[in-house]
Design a protein around this motif. Structure first.
Motif, PDB file in Angstrom:
ATOM      1  N   ALA A 258      -1.844  -1.953  -9.857  1.00 42.65           N
ATOM      2  CA  ALA A 258      -1.496  -3.339 -10.176  1.00 42.65           C
ATOM      3  C   ALA A 258       0.005  -3.590 -10.058  1.00 42.65           C
ATOM      4  CB  ALA A 258      -1.978  -3.685 -11.580  1.00 42.65           C
ATOM      5  N   ALA A 259       0.788  -2.527 -10.320  1.00 39.14           N
ATOM      6  CA  ALA A 259       2.254  -2.641 -10.227  1.00 39.14           C
ATOM      7  C   ALA A 259       2.766  -2.370  -8.813  1.00 39.14           C
ATOM      8  CB  ALA A 259       2.909  -1.673 -11.208  1.00 39.14           C
ATOM      9  N   GLY A 260       1.842  -2.078  -7.892  1.00 36.29           N
ATOM     10  CA  GLY A 260       2.248  -1.814  -6.508  1.00 36.29           C
ATOM     11  C   GLY A 260       2.770  -0.412  -6.292  1.00 36.29           C
ATOM     12  N   VAL A 261       2.344   0.524  -7.152  1.00 39.31           N
ATOM     13  CA  VAL A 261       2.800   1.918  -7.061  1.00 39.31           C
ATOM     14  C   VAL A 261       1.614   2.815  -6.715  1.00 39.31           C
ATOM     15  CG1 VAL A 261       3.786   3.858  -8.342  1.00 39.31           C
ATOM     16  CG2 VAL A 261       4.652   1.544  -8.736  1.00 39.31           C
ATOM     17  N   ASP A 262       1.785   3.670  -5.742  1.00 33.77           N
ATOM     18  CA  ASP A 262       0.758   4.640  -5.355  1.00 33.77           C
ATOM     19  C   ASP A 262       0.540   5.627  -6.510  1.00 33.77           C
ATOM     20  OD1 ASP A 262      -0.740   6.732  -4.311  1.00 33.77           O
ATOM     21  OD2 ASP A 262       0.340   6.782  -2.401  1.00 33.77           O
ATOM     22  N   PRO A 263      -0.696   5.779  -7.027  1.00 25.36           N
ATOM     23  CA  PRO A 263      -0.949   6.688  -8.152  1.00 25.36           C
ATOM     24  C   PRO A 263      -0.614   8.152  -7.856  1.00 25.36           C
ATOM     25  CG  PRO A 263      -2.775   5.154  -7.891  1.00 25.36           C
ATOM     26  CD  PRO A 263      -1.892   4.975  -6.691  1.00 25.36           C
ATOM     27  N   SER A 264      -0.508   8.510  -6.580  1.00 29.20           N
ATOM     28  CA  SER A 264      -0.160   9.898  -6.243  1.00 29.20           C
ATOM     29  C   SER A 264       1.352  10.127  -6.211  1.00 29.20           C
ATOM     30  CB  SER A 264      -0.764  10.283  -4.889  1.00 29.20           C
ATOM     31  OG  SER A 264      -0.169   9.532  -3.839  1.00 29.20           O
ATOM     32  N   THR A 265       2.095   9.075  -6.475  1.00 30.36           N
ATOM     33  CA  THR A 265       3.560   9.175  -6.551  1.00 30.36           C
ATOM     34  C   THR A 265       3.967   9.973  -7.790  1.00 30.36           C
ATOM     35  OG1 THR A 265       3.807   7.014  -5.484  1.00 30.36           O
ATOM     36  CG2 THR A 265       5.687   7.797  -6.734  1.00 30.36           C
ATOM     37  N   ARG A 266       5.158  10.575  -7.750  1.00 28.74           N
ATOM     38  CA  ARG A 266       5.716  11.257  -8.922  1.00 28.74           C
ATOM     39  C   ARG A 266       6.821  10.409  -9.536  1.00 28.74           C
ATOM     40  NH1 ARG A 266       3.659  15.143  -5.737  1.00 28.74           N
ATOM     41  NH2 ARG A 266       2.640  16.904  -6.795  1.00 28.74           N
ATOM     42  N   GLY A 267       7.085  10.660 -10.811  1.00 31.94           N
ATOM     43  CA  GLY A 267       8.041   9.847 -11.559  1.00 31.94           C
ATOM     44  C   GLY A 267       9.417   9.760 -10.930  1.00 31.94           C
ATOM     45  N   GLU A 268       9.864  10.869 -10.320  1.00 28.24           N
ATOM     46  CA  GLU A 268      11.227  10.891  -9.773  1.00 28.24           C
ATOM     47  C   GLU A 268      11.409   9.994  -8.557  1.00 28.24           C
ATOM     48  OE1 GLU A 268       9.452  15.077  -8.942  1.00 28.24           O
ATOM     49  OE2 GLU A 268       9.337  13.540 -10.497  1.00 28.24           O
ATOM     50  N   GLN A 269      10.316   9.399  -8.089  1.00 26.86           N
ATOM     51  CA  GLN A 269      10.415   8.505  -6.924  1.00 26.86           C
ATOM     52  C   GLN A 269      10.547   7.036  -7.322  1.00 26.86           C
ATOM     53  OE1 GLN A 269       6.796  10.806  -5.388  1.00 26.86           O
ATOM     54  NE2 GLN A 269       7.663  10.072  -3.467  1.00 26.86           N
ATOM     55  N   LEU A 270      10.398   6.740  -8.598  1.00 28.90           N
ATOM     56  CA  LEU A 270      10.441   5.350  -9.054  1.00 28.90           C
ATOM     57  C   LEU A 270      11.794   4.977  -9.647  1.00 28.90           C
ATOM     58  CD1 LEU A 270       7.017   4.769 -10.859  1.00 28.90           C
ATOM     59  CD2 LEU A 270       7.545   4.736  -8.418  1.00 28.90           C
ATOM     60  N   GLY A 271      12.231   3.750  -9.381  1.00 30.19           N
ATOM     61  CA  GLY A 271      13.450   3.219  -9.977  1.00 30.19           C
ATOM     62  C   GLY A 271      13.133   2.428 -11.231  1.00 30.19           C
ATOM     63  N   ILE A 272      14.164   1.909 -11.871  1.00 33.40           N
ATOM     64  CA  ILE A 272      13.995   1.167 -13.126  1.00 33.40           C
ATOM     65  C   ILE A 272      13.114  -0.059 -12.934  1.00 33.40           C
ATOM     66  CG2 ILE A 272      16.149  -0.130 -12.760  1.00 33.40           C
ATOM     67  CD1 ILE A 272      14.865   1.030 -16.166  1.00 33.40           C
ATOM     68  N   THR A 273      13.172  -0.698 -11.776  1.00 28.43           N
ATOM     69  CA  THR A 273      12.373  -1.904 -11.521  1.00 28.43           C
ATOM     70  C   THR A 273      10.886  -1.586 -11.527  1.00 28.43           C
ATOM     71  OG1 THR A 273      14.177  -2.779 -10.169  1.00 28.43           O
ATOM     72  CG2 THR A 273      12.032  -3.838  -9.934  1.00 28.43           C
ATOM     73  N   GLU A 274      10.503  -0.473 -10.862  1.00 30.19           N
ATOM     74  CA  GLU A 274       9.088  -0.090 -10.823  1.00 30.19           C
ATOM     75  C   GLU A 274       8.585   0.310 -12.208  1.00 30.19           C
ATOM     76  OE1 GLU A 274      10.693   0.444  -6.718  1.00 30.19           O
ATOM     77  OE2 GLU A 274      11.349   1.129  -8.694  1.00 30.19           O
ATOM     78  N   PHE A 275       9.393   1.075 -12.938  1.00 27.77           N
ATOM     79  CA  PHE A 275       8.992   1.456 -14.293  1.00 27.77           C
ATOM     80  C   PHE A 275       8.815   0.210 -15.170  1.00 27.77           C
ATOM     81  CE2 PHE A 275      10.742   5.812 -13.426  1.00 27.77           C
ATOM     82  CZ  PHE A 275       9.598   6.521 -13.770  1.00 27.77           C
ATOM     83  N   ALA A 276       9.706  -0.750 -15.015  1.00 32.90           N
ATOM     84  CA  ALA A 276       9.614  -1.979 -15.811  1.00 32.90           C
ATOM     85  C   ALA A 276       8.332  -2.739 -15.496  1.00 32.90           C
ATOM     86  CB  ALA A 276      10.832  -2.858 -15.552  1.00 32.90           C
ATOM     87  N   ARG A 277       7.949  -2.767 -14.223  1.00 31.36           N
ATOM     88  CA  ARG A 277       6.740  -3.483 -13.816  1.00 31.36           C
ATOM     89  C   ARG A 277       5.501  -2.831 -14.446  1.00 31.36           C
ATOM     90  NH1 ARG A 277       8.302  -4.107  -8.461  1.00 31.36           N
ATOM     91  NH2 ARG A 277       6.979  -2.404  -7.743  1.00 31.36           N
ATOM     92  N   ILE A 278       5.454  -1.503 -14.439  1.00 28.78           N
ATOM     93  CA  ILE A 278       4.313  -0.787 -15.029  1.00 28.78           C
ATOM     94  C   ILE A 278       4.257  -1.034 -16.538  1.00 28.78           C
ATOM     95  CG2 ILE A 278       3.277   1.480 -15.426  1.00 28.78           C
ATOM     96  CD1 ILE A 278       4.880   2.401 -12.865  1.00 28.78           C
ATOM     97  N   ALA A 279       5.405  -0.906 -17.208  1.00 27.67           N
ATOM     98  CA  ALA A 279       5.449  -1.096 -18.673  1.00 27.67           C
ATOM     99  C   ALA A 279       5.066  -2.515 -19.061  1.00 27.67           C
ATOM    100  CB  ALA A 279       6.851  -0.763 -19.185  1.00 27.67           C
ATOM    101  N   GLU A 280       5.504  -3.483 -18.282  1.00 27.69           N
ATOM    102  CA  GLU A 280       5.170  -4.879 -18.571  1.00 27.69           C
ATOM    103  C   GLU A 280       3.660  -5.114 -18.481  1.00 27.69           C
ATOM    104  OE1 GLU A 280       6.218  -9.404 -16.969  1.00 27.69           O
ATOM    105  OE2 GLU A 280       7.000  -7.646 -15.896  1.00 27.69           O
ATOM    106  N   LEU A 281       3.017  -4.554 -17.459  1.00 29.54           N
ATOM    107  CA  LEU A 281       1.568  -4.692 -17.298  1.00 29.54           C
ATOM    108  C   LEU A 281       0.823  -4.018 -18.443  1.00 29.54           C
ATOM    109  CD1 LEU A 281       1.288  -4.029 -13.442  1.00 29.54           C
ATOM    110  CD2 LEU A 281       0.632  -6.143 -14.622  1.00 29.54           C
ATOM    111  N   ALA A 282       1.320  -2.858 -18.873  1.00 35.28           N
ATOM    112  CA  ALA A 282       0.664  -2.133 -19.964  1.00 35.28           C
ATOM    113  C   ALA A 282       0.754  -2.888 -21.285  1.00 35.28           C
ATOM    114  CB  ALA A 282       1.289  -0.748 -20.104  1.00 35.28           C
ATOM    115  N   ASP A 283       1.798  -3.680 -21.447  1.00 37.29           N
ATOM    116  CA  ASP A 283       2.008  -4.422 -22.695  1.00 37.29           C
ATOM    117  C   ASP A 283       1.155  -5.684 -22.788  1.00 37.29           C
ATOM    118  OD1 ASP A 283       3.697  -2.815 -24.096  1.00 37.29           O
ATOM    119  OD2 ASP A 283       5.539  -3.899 -23.625  1.00 37.29           O
ATOM    120  N   ARG A 284       0.588  -6.098 -21.686  1.00 35.47           N
ATOM    121  CA  ARG A 284      -0.160  -7.360 -21.695  1.00 35.47           C
ATOM    122  C   ARG A 284      -1.460  -7.248 -22.479  1.00 35.47           C
ATOM    123  NH1 ARG A 284       0.585  -9.462 -15.428  1.00 35.47           N
ATOM    124  NH2 ARG A 284       2.797  -9.979 -15.603  1.00 35.47           N
TER     125      ARG A 284
END
Length: 284
Positions: A258-284
């Motif tokens: 939903a955040a536009g991130v491939d689930p097979s990605t690892r954490g070190e590949q994401l920037g603050i913007t992607e992490f924020a998008r995931i956290a925002e969706l989880a909070d809904r």
């Protein structure tokens, strides 16, 4: 006029106070005047800046900062050092001594109220930080003091790399992302071991940062919990690493997609913007 502390003055002060630098408090005193001038210059302070200095110790950097800004708030945990610092300023920088205010406190726990009491809000953090707690101190102060707009801190070289790292870097991790929530950080040059007494067994470096607005629409607590989970097991994909955080691997994958991130990605590949998008969706 003001006089900086050289090697002889640093040792004389330490002897007078019966100070033996301790590893526990991360005490390595700067005794090189050129390094002090370089730090003050690199901090790019304005005449109206209120500088927050953590761990001023014997006052080497404090003396360099006083003429370069409106005032200095020095947070010192050691009561002996805290009580001596105003006298050192009066003796060696009498024209600027009234610009100094010392707060006897632990920088890891000091609150905004203690720092602000009777003075203006700090606008710049400039410090030779205790190496064992440098990142927690920076994160705590950025959270406590929204007024801090810039900073220049001296930390262990490897920590500097982590603080300033971007996505995809080998050393990118939790400190990198949490610092990025508050500010843009960059390495600002190495510092040789020889400028300290006692000489540390690690290399040092300067990190400069400039505050910016955090990602909109997401709570800091939510994002930090997500980041901790994402990097807890670095070799795992985010789908697996976030399973406990999300409630299940399937729910983690759902949020990632939903955040536009491939689930097979690892954490070190994401920037603050992607992490924020995931956290925002989880909070809904």
């Amino acid at each position: 006029m003001y006089e900086l502390l050289g090697p002889a003055e640093v040792r004389a002060l330490a002897e007078e106070l019966d100070i033996r630098p301790t590893k526990k408090l991360g005490q390595n005193f700067v005794h090189d005047t050129n390094t002090v001038r370089r730090i003050v210059s690199s901090a790019s302070l304005r005449a109206d800046d209120v500088v927050l200095e953590v761990g001023p110790g014997l006052g080497s950097l404090t003396l360099g900062l006083l003429p370069a800004c409106r005032s200095v708030v020095a947070v010192e945990i050691d009561p002996v050092l805290a009580s001596r610092l105003p006298r050192t300023a009066a003796e060696r920088a009498p024209e600027f001594a009234d610009r100094l205010r010392v707060v006897g406190a632990d920088a890891m726990r000091v609150g905004a109220q203690e720092i602000l009491e009777g003075g203006s809000a700090p606008t710049a953090l400039v410090a030779n930080l205790p190496y064992n707690v440098s990142v927690p101190i920076v994160l705590h102060l950025l959270a406590e003091l929204p007024s801090l707009r810039t900073g220049l801190v001296m930390v262990q070289s490897e920590v500097a790399d982590r603080m300033a790292a971007g996505p995809g870097s080998r050393v990118y991790g939790v400190p990198s992302v949490k610092i990025a929530w508050y500010a843009d950080a960059r390495r600002a040059g190495p510092v040789p071991r020889s400028v300290f007494w006692p000489v540390p067994n690690v290399d040092s470096a300067l990190v400069a940062f400039t505050r910016r607005e955090p990602p909109a629409g997401v709570r800091r607590e939510s994002l930090f919990a997500l980041v901790d989970a994402a990097f807890a097991q670095r070799r795992k994909t985010l789908r697996a690493a976030l399973a406990t955080w999300a409630g299940s691997a399937d729910r983690a994958a759902e949020l990632l997609v939903a955040a536009g991130v491939d689930p097979s990605t690892r954490g070190e590949q994401l920037g603050i913007t992607e992490f924020a998008r995931i956290a925002e969706l989880a909070d809904r």
